[in-house]
Design a protein around this motif. Structure first.
Motif, short mmCIF file in Angstrom:
data_model
loop_
_atom_site.label_atom_id
_atom_site.label_comp_id
_atom_site.label_asym_id
_atom_site.label_seq_id
_atom_site.Cartn_x
_atom_site.Cartn_y
_atom_site.Cartn_z
N HIS A 441 0.83 -1.21 0.00
CA HIS A 441 0.00 0.00 0.00
C HIS A 441 0.87 1.25 0.00
CE1 HIS A 441 -3.73 -2.18 0.52
NE2 HIS A 441 -3.15 -2.91 1.44
N PHE A 442 1.94 1.22 0.79
CA PHE A 442 2.85 2.37 0.86
C PHE A 442 3.51 2.60 -0.49
CE2 PHE A 442 7.31 3.68 1.50
CZ PHE A 442 7.08 4.98 1.92
N LEU A 443 4.01 1.50 -1.12
CA LEU A 443 4.65 1.62 -2.43
C LEU A 443 3.67 2.14 -3.48
CD1 LEU A 443 6.67 -1.74 -2.50
CD2 LEU A 443 7.54 0.54 -1.99
N PHE A 444 2.47 1.56 -3.49
CA PHE A 444 1.46 1.93 -4.47
C PHE A 444 1.09 3.41 -4.32
CE2 PHE A 444 -3.03 2.33 -5.69
CZ PHE A 444 -2.96 1.91 -7.02
N ASN A 445 0.84 3.82 -3.06
CA ASN A 445 0.44 5.21 -2.82
C ASN A 445 1.56 6.19 -3.18
OD1 ASN A 445 -2.06 4.45 -1.90
ND2 ASN A 445 -1.43 4.30 0.23
N SER A 446 2.81 5.81 -2.86
CA SER A 446 3.94 6.68 -3.18
C SER A 446 4.10 6.85 -4.68
CB SER A 446 5.23 6.11 -2.58
OG SER A 446 5.15 6.07 -1.18
N LEU A 447 4.00 5.74 -5.42
CA LEU A 447 4.12 5.81 -6.88
C LEU A 447 2.98 6.61 -7.49
CD1 LEU A 447 5.30 2.16 -7.63
CD2 LEU A 447 6.66 4.25 -7.81
N ASN A 448 1.80 6.48 -6.93
CA ASN A 448 0.65 7.25 -7.40
C ASN A 448 0.88 8.75 -7.20
OD1 ASN A 448 -1.06 5.51 -8.62
ND2 ASN A 448 -2.40 5.18 -6.87
N SER A 449 1.50 9.08 -6.03
CA SER A 449 1.78 10.49 -5.75
C SER A 449 2.78 11.05 -6.78
CB SER A 449 2.35 10.64 -4.34
OG SER A 449 1.40 10.24 -3.38
N ILE A 450 3.81 10.26 -7.09
CA ILE A 450 4.80 10.68 -8.10
C ILE A 450 4.10 10.84 -9.46
CG2 ILE A 450 6.89 9.98 -9.34
CD1 ILE A 450 7.70 8.47 -6.77
N LYS A 451 3.23 9.88 -9.78
CA LYS A 451 2.48 9.92 -11.04
C LYS A 451 1.64 11.19 -11.13
CE LYS A 451 -1.12 7.35 -13.52
NZ LYS A 451 -1.98 6.14 -13.45
N LEU A 452 1.01 11.56 -10.01
CA LEU A 452 0.15 12.75 -9.98
C LEU A 452 0.98 14.01 -10.22
CD1 LEU A 452 -2.72 13.79 -9.47
CD2 LEU A 452 -2.14 13.98 -7.05
N TYR A 453 2.18 14.10 -9.62
CA TYR A 453 3.04 15.25 -9.85
C TYR A 453 3.44 15.35 -11.32
CZ TYR A 453 3.67 15.83 -4.79
OH TYR A 453 3.47 16.05 -3.45
N ILE A 455 1.72 14.14 -13.92
CA ILE A 455 0.53 14.52 -14.70
C ILE A 455 0.29 16.03 -14.59
CG2 ILE A 455 -1.99 14.30 -14.78
CD1 ILE A 455 -1.59 11.35 -14.03
N ASN A 456 0.50 16.57 -13.37
CA ASN A 456 0.29 18.00 -13.13
C ASN A 456 1.49 18.85 -13.59
OD1 ASN A 456 -2.23 17.53 -12.02
ND2 ASN A 456 -1.41 17.32 -9.93
N ASN A 457 2.46 18.16 -14.22
CA ASN A 457 3.66 18.84 -14.75
C ASN A 457 4.45 19.54 -13.64
OD1 ASN A 457 5.30 19.24 -16.95
ND2 ASN A 457 4.47 21.29 -17.36
N ASP A 458 4.36 19.00 -12.41
CA ASP A 458 5.14 19.55 -11.30
C ASP A 458 6.43 18.74 -11.20
OD1 ASP A 458 6.12 20.69 -9.04
OD2 ASP A 458 4.24 20.58 -7.89
N LYS A 459 7.34 18.99 -12.14
CA LYS A 459 8.54 18.18 -12.27
C LYS A 459 9.43 18.27 -11.04
CE LYS A 459 8.66 18.60 -17.30
NZ LYS A 459 9.45 19.06 -18.46
N GLU A 460 9.51 19.47 -10.46
CA GLU A 460 10.40 19.67 -9.31
C GLU A 460 9.99 18.78 -8.14
OE1 GLU A 460 11.94 23.26 -6.35
OE2 GLU A 460 10.88 23.75 -8.24
N LYS A 461 8.69 18.79 -7.84
CA LYS A 461 8.20 17.96 -6.74
C LYS A 461 8.30 16.48 -7.07
CE LYS A 461 5.02 21.11 -4.38
NZ LYS A 461 3.61 21.34 -3.93
N ALA A 462 8.03 16.14 -8.34
CA ALA A 462 8.11 14.73 -8.76
C ALA A 462 9.53 14.20 -8.57
CB ALA A 462 7.65 14.59 -10.20
#
Length: 637
Positions: A441-453, A455-462
């Motif tokens: 769950h931790f891995l999945f949620n973390s990867l989803n968070s990276i994916k969201l950054y 998608i939102n073109n927030d490269k710095e945070k990603a």
């Protein structure tokens, strides 16, 4: 058949509603409900009678009435406990026996097990070891067969295990006793019985004291006292105060110990239990003799002796004679000191003869007979070997050499196999811990968070998140290959894990580490991947349901006997509320991280020949509102 069951169920529900409606009403109203002839469970009966246990007229009336045999048996056990608390053990046994007869007649296993335990406790207080052990083992045997397991059966099992442990204490079998107390403690934690927790911590303290581990003993006694304060147990407070006082005296803090004993004496006298009055008097006399207050010491010791003699408390009599002997030796009266020493030995022998030897007499006779037969057989075999050696010396030497070689090979194989099994078990634990750390769950949620950054073109945070995430995974993989790492490395990994969790959530968690002076985390070795399960537990069960001001603090302190104590404190909603929320959810995934960590700690402590301690403590404010949870880890070094 189904219709009949449904009707019975409705009757029981209706009865429980009636019971709840009269809670707190007059004894007459409760008596009316109990005597209406309807069936009620043991747990409901206990809750109904509990507020009226101290009403002697009500309990006596209930014990004399045969309109509700279950309630009558319960009331007889209450009267028996009252008699026991006044040291009237013969009356207590008679009342519990009557309760047992009724329980067996109505086939109530809850009452039968409870009555057997009560009889065992009374015999134990009389130093009747064999009878006490037989009753408790019978109670435990019946309780283990009962299905389904009720709360009362669980409590009775805990009482049986605790009492059997106390009997092993009398016989000085401390390791056997400790195992019983630990099993009892697990049950008491499961049912959240604070009285049972207080009793078991008290007994674990006694074992530590007997093994001369005074700091550990003091720790356990103070935990017992804490629970006794919470349930306002007068007798528990008296026992704990005297036990703590004995440790203080042994640590040469005699005046402090004496003050504690004297403060407990009025409560013991008010309670009327002769056993504890005698105990307080003897302890006070012992402390006063060490302070050279001979007049008061002699007065208290002799008063305690008189109480113990009148009630035939053999173990206490022997201990009192020992203190009197030491007192008169300090006074220079060696003749009287010698006489008391002889009296002490006489009663010590009585305890052995009437407890230990009476219980083990048959075993000793059997052992002696087997030993003699074995010795005779051994002599015959030796004679035969001598003859063979004289006739076939060379063949025997060859045979002995082959046999020795074979045994040596077998011993090596067995030893190697044992080592492999241990290593396999440790590897399995490490693998399970690794899987627990790499929480899907931790891995999945973390990867989803990276994916969201992304998608939102927030490269710095990603990129920042991805760097933190990859560093954590690399650290976990590296540390998982090591059986032990430094505490500093573990703290760094934990901080990295919390940083990632803080990136994912808008509500930041304030994380701090406080290290006591004189401790170098780089020099302290602990099992790898140790703290993360407790931090994760704090986040998801304690802090996730808190709206703001989330805090986790890690304290690193010196423990007793050069051990290190790690405290993990959160200001979450507490274990009780978290359990309620978890129970209401559809998904009830069982977390294995804590249990795996407990096993790994136990192996680590065993390898370091130390004591491992893992304690969960609920924190409350002055209004008994939850303030969070504290996890205490005692790690040997």
């Amino acid at each position: 058949m189904m219709k009949r069951k449904g009707t019975t169920y409705c009757i029981l529900i209706g009865l429980l509603l009636v019971v709840n409606s009269v809670w707190g009403q007059t004894p007459e109203a409760v008596l009316s409900i109990l005597e209406n002839g309807k069936t009620i469970s043991y747990d409901s009966l206990e809750h109904l009678i509990q507020p009226l246990r101290k009403d002697s007229v009500f309990i006596k009336t209930l014990s004399d009435s045969n309109k509700n045999p279950m309630a009558q048996s319960f009331a007889l056990n209450v009267l028996g406990m009252n008699a026991r608390n006044k040291s009237d053990f013969k009356s207590a046994i008679a009342l519990h026996q009557k309760a047992l007869d009724i329980a067996q007649e109505i086939q109530s296993k809850d009452l039968e097990v409870s009555s057997l335990n009560m009889i065992g406790v009374a015999y134990r207080r009389l130093d009747e070891v064999r009878l006490a052990l037989e009753y408790h083992k019978q109670a435990l045997s019946i309780a283990e067969k009962v299905r389904p397991v009720s709360v009362s059966i669980l409590k009775s099992k805990a009482v049986s295990l605790n009492s059997i442990g106390n009997i092993y204490l009398v016989l000085k079998q401390y390791d056997l006793a400790g195992k019983q107390f630990e099993q009892s403690l697990k049950i008491e934690e499961k049912v959240n019985n604070k009285l049972g927790l207080a009793i078991n911590y008290q007994n674990l303290g006694f074992i530590a004291e007997a093994k001369q581990k005074l700091d550990s003993a003091l720790f356990f006694y103070k935990r017992s006292l804490k629970y006794n304060h919470e349930i306002n147990s007068t007798i528990g407070n008296i026992i704990c105060q005297n036990s703590i006082a004995q440790i203080l005296i042994k640590q040469n803090k005699t005046q402090e110990g004496l003050n504690l004993i004297l403060s407990s004496l009025p409560a013991a006298e008010k309670l009327g239990d002769k056993y504890y009055i005698g105990m307080a008097k003897v302890n006070a006399g012992w402390a006063q003799s060490k302070l050279r207050d001979f007049e008061n010491a002699e007065k208290n010791l002799k008063e305690g002796l008189q109480i113990n003699l009148e009630n035939d408390f053999k173990s206490s009599i022997s201990e009192t004679y020992s203190h009197l002997s030491a007192l008169f030796e300090m006074k220079g009266d060696y003749k009287t000191s010698l006489q008391y020493l002889k009296d002490k030995q006489e009663y010590a022998d009585k305890v052995l003869n009437e407890e230990n030897l009476r219980y083990t007499a048959d075993l000793i006779v059997k052992y002696d007979n087997e030993k003699k037969e074995s010795q005779i057989a051994l002599l015959e075999k030796e004679n035969e070997i001598v003859k063979i050696k004289l006739n076939q010396n060379q063949r025997i030497l060859i045979f002995a050499g082959v046999l020795f070689s074979l045994l040596a090979i077998l011993a090596f194989i067995w030893y190697r196999q044992r080592e492999l099994n241990t290593e396999k078990s440790m590897l399995k634990l490490e693998q399970q811990m690794m899987r627990s750390q790499m929480n899907p769950h931790f891995l999945f949620n973390s990867l989803n968070s990276i994916k969201l950054y992304i998608i939102n073109n927030d490269k710095e945070k990603a990129v920042y998140y991805l760097n933190k995430f990859s560093k954590l995974i690399r650290t976990i993989l590296t540390n998982s290959q090591e059986k032990e790492i430094s505490l500093q490395e573990e703290l760094d990994t934990t901080e990295l894990y919390l940083n990632i969790e803080n990136i994912r959530f808008t509500d930041k968690i304030a994380y701090s580490v406080k290290v006591e002076n004189g401790i170098n985390p780089n020099q302290i070795k602990i099992p790898s991947l140790l703290l993360q399960p407790f931090i994760e537990n704090s986040i998801w069960h304690g802090l996730s349901n808190r709206e703001s001001n989330k805090q986790i603090q890690v304290n690193i302190k010196h423990g007793f006997e050069n051990n290190i104590v790690i405290e993990i404190i959160d200001n979450g909603i507490g274990r009780v509320k978290a359990q309620e929320i978890k129970a209401s959810k559809v998904s009830k995934q069982k977390s294995i991280g804590i249990e795996l960590t407990r096993e790994r700690l136990a192996n680590f402590a065993k390898n370091n020949k130390g004591e491992m301690l893992l304690v969960f403590e609920d924190l409350y404010d002055s209004n008994q509102q939850p303030l969070g949870t504290k996890v205490i880890l005692n790690i040997p070094q």
